[in-house]
Scaffold this motif. Structure first.
Motif, PDB file in Angstrom:
ATOM      1  N   ASN A 306      26.075  47.677  42.241  1.00 50.78           N
ATOM      2  CA  ASN A 306      24.777  47.664  43.205  1.00 50.78           C
ATOM      3  C   ASN A 306      25.063  47.551  44.509  1.00 50.78           C
ATOM      4  O   ASN A 306      24.361  48.126  45.603  1.00 50.78           O
ATOM      5  N   TYR A 307      26.273  47.080  45.246  1.00 51.20           N
ATOM      6  CA  TYR A 307      26.946  46.989  46.658  1.00 51.20           C
ATOM      7  C   TYR A 307      27.991  47.660  46.901  1.00 51.20           C
ATOM      8  O   TYR A 307      28.094  47.862  48.141  1.00 51.20           O
ATOM      9  N   GLY A 308      28.727  48.209  46.018  1.00 57.25           N
ATOM     10  CA  GLY A 308      29.830  48.919  46.355  1.00 57.25           C
ATOM     11  C   GLY A 308      30.982  47.921  46.844  1.00 57.25           C
ATOM     12  O   GLY A 308      31.853  48.665  47.603  1.00 57.25           O
ATOM     13  N   VAL A 309      30.844  46.741  46.611  1.00 56.65           N
ATOM     14  CA  VAL A 309      32.123  45.808  46.886  1.00 56.65           C
ATOM     15  C   VAL A 309      33.251  45.795  45.930  1.00 56.65           C
ATOM     16  O   VAL A 309      32.899  46.049  44.662  1.00 56.65           O
ATOM     17  N   GLU A 310      34.465  45.411  46.413  1.00 56.72           N
ATOM     18  CA  GLU A 310      35.324  45.087  45.712  1.00 56.72           C
ATOM     19  C   GLU A 310      35.441  43.690  45.355  1.00 56.72           C
ATOM     20  O   GLU A 310      35.271  42.828  45.964  1.00 56.72           O
TER      21      GLU A 310
END
Length: 522
Positions: A306-310
């Motif tokens: 949902n946020y494209g974080v690693e």
């Protein structure tokens, strides 16, 4: 006889694959050069500090890691049982004055006890039978100095390299098999009172290079430390991890909790609270998140998708992480990775993460201030910390609650004390909120749901499991209503660098031991 036959077969296998002593031949992969360029720094980054340390490198091969180890360590003893590999390693690294080369079979190797600070092994144990590995594990433990480390890496589940093999005697174990064998190894020859020496896990994770290049998660690394075992400190188990995996978080109990919290979750409120709390962090694509106590990964998959974080999810329970890794196959995201790890022992570089996230985990930690100090160092300037945790009311507690805390081995603080700890280690914009009423509301909803769907629950779990959940949830509600048990939400930031402005991303909140496991704490 079986082990002798196995050694003969393994020797024949490597005689066939050591004729030219190239890196492709040694790694059994035509892409070995490309893999090595990415993999070598990744593997080396997992090692503890080696300055002026004595290193034993087993299965050294042609010296893919020998030279790098020798640049830092005071001395490296490089061992391999194939003559051509040893000769190539000596040719490449023999000019170093701090490196010795041995051709030897690990099952026959004899070395003095307490001789090494680190034993480094890359693709070796999978060429041993279970009986041989048990014996070798004892040898390794005896060769290490107290506090020394064992690093090893193996192919699990199935073959990785693409080189054709006329026969393949390799033993492709599950990670749990290595956990069981190594963590069960003890050395009673160096007793300290009633305790013995054994291995304790620092971390275990998949090699990311293989995931990125081959979508292959079966390359797994471990870092273990030689420590004194004290069963009395771990509810009668040799290590706290064994207590978690065998008692509190067996695979069946984890799945039972997941049935209550929702798919992928083992913490209060499941997806609902995850959405609420993650929204406070104002995550942005490309940011890095460390989840301490990741459980089976539901929050991590949610943040990545949902946020494209690693996200790096760390949990001390190997059962939790194995389930998370199984789920990762179907979640279809390369942004999430998991490792078995002890956050109190894990080392990350300063300024490594944008966010640290932890749900109902730190209640297990005695020295919370030290762990929070680590969090502060690991966060980048302007980085954010979000924690939920079990807390307590002011003493005196009821006798029932005192006994509950004693049995669980929890170390609980009041919400105000927790806030002060965060401030004392240097965090700014610290907010602390007593969320006990929300906690009780969640418990009521979950209890009603499981009672309403009793028949469905009993299709998957036992009558005993059902009553464990129902009775446990009612007891948590009673402890909370009495004021003994509290649930806290904590948000804090690391100050931004001079000249920059820290943006909180959250509105004003109402003030009011081994780590690494996300808890459906009872």
């Amino acid at each position: 006889m079986a082990e002798a036959a196995a050694r003969k077969t393994m020797s024949e296998f490597w005689e066939e694959h050591s004729r030219t002593a190239t890196v492709e031949e040694m790694m059994l992969d035509s892409s070995a050069e490309v893999i090595t360029q990415m993999e070598k720094p990744e593997i080396l980054s997992m090692l503890p500090a080696l300055d002026w340390k004595e290193v034993l490198e087993l299965g050294a091969g042609i010296g893919r890691f020998t030279g790098h180890l020798a640049k830092i360590a005071s001395h490296v003893t490089a061992v391999d049982f194939m003559e051509k590999f040893v000769a190539k390693n000596r040719q490449l690294n023999g000019h170093r004055g701090n490196t010795s080369f041995l051709q030897a079979d690990i099952t026959q190797l004899e070395l003095p006890g307490n001789s090494f600070d680190l034993i480094f092994s890359n693709w070796l144990f999978m060429y041993l039978t279970d009986v041989e590995l048990v014996d070798v594990a004892r040898r390794l433990l005896s060769w290490l100095r107290p506090g020394g480390y064992l690093f090893f890496r193996e192919s699990c589940f199935y073959q990785s390299g693409n080189v054709k093999r006329n026969f393949n005697p390799t033993v492709y174990r599950m990670p749990a098999d290595y956990n069981h064998i190594l963590m069960s190894t003890v050395d009673g020859s160096e007793r300290e009172g009633d305790t013995v020496w054994g291995f304790e896990i620092v971390m275990s994770k998949s090699v990311q290079t293989y995931i990125k290049l081959k979508k292959n998660q079966n390359q797994v690394c471990w870092l273990l430390q030689k420590i004194v075992r004290d069963r009395s400190a771990n509810q009668g188990y040799d290590t706290f991890q064994q207590f978690l995996d065998n008692k509190q978080y067996s695979r069946s109990s984890i799945l039972r909790y997941e049935k209550i919290f929702g798919h992928g979750f083992v913490s209060s409120g499941g997806l609902l609270t995850t959405k609420e709390f993650v929204e406070m962090l104002s995550l942005a694509p490309g940011q890095s998140v460390l989840d301490i106590g990741c459980g089976i990964g539901g929050s991590d998959f949610y943040m990545a998708k949902n946020y494209g974080v690693e996200v790096l999810g760390v949990d001390l329970s190997s059962n939790m992480v194995e389930i998370a890794m199984e789920r990762a196959v179907t979640e279809n995201t390369s942004l999430v990775q998991f490792e078995i790890g002890d956050a109190t022992k894990r080392v990350f570089g300063e300024n490594s993460f944008d966010v640290i996230y932890s749900r109902d985990t730190i209640l297990h930690i005695a020295d919370k201030e030290e762990l929070l100090s680590k969090f502060y160092a690991w966060l980048k300037p302007g980085g954010k910390l979000l924690i939920t945790d079990y807390c307590c009311g002011d003493v005196p507690w009821s006798p029932h609650f005192q006994e509950y805390v004693r049995q669980r081995g929890y170390i609980l603080h009041t919400v105000p004390k927790y806030r002060k700890l965060l401030q004392d280690v240097g965090f700014v914009s610290v907010r602390a909120e007593d969320r006990t009423q929300q906690f009780m509301d969640i418990l009521r909803v979950e209890l009603q749901r499981v009672e309403r769907n009793q028949a469905e629950f009993l299709q998957e779990f036992s009558e005993e499991d059902y009553h464990y959940i129902v009775d446990g949830w009612k007891e948590k509600m009673c402890r909370s209503e009495r004021g003994d048990q509290r649930w806290g939400l904590f948000y804090a930031e690391k100050a931004a660098e001079p000249g920059t402005r820290s943006v909180s991303g959250v509105g004003p909140l109402i003030e009011s031991r081994a780590a690494g496991e996300s808890r459906p704490v009872d």
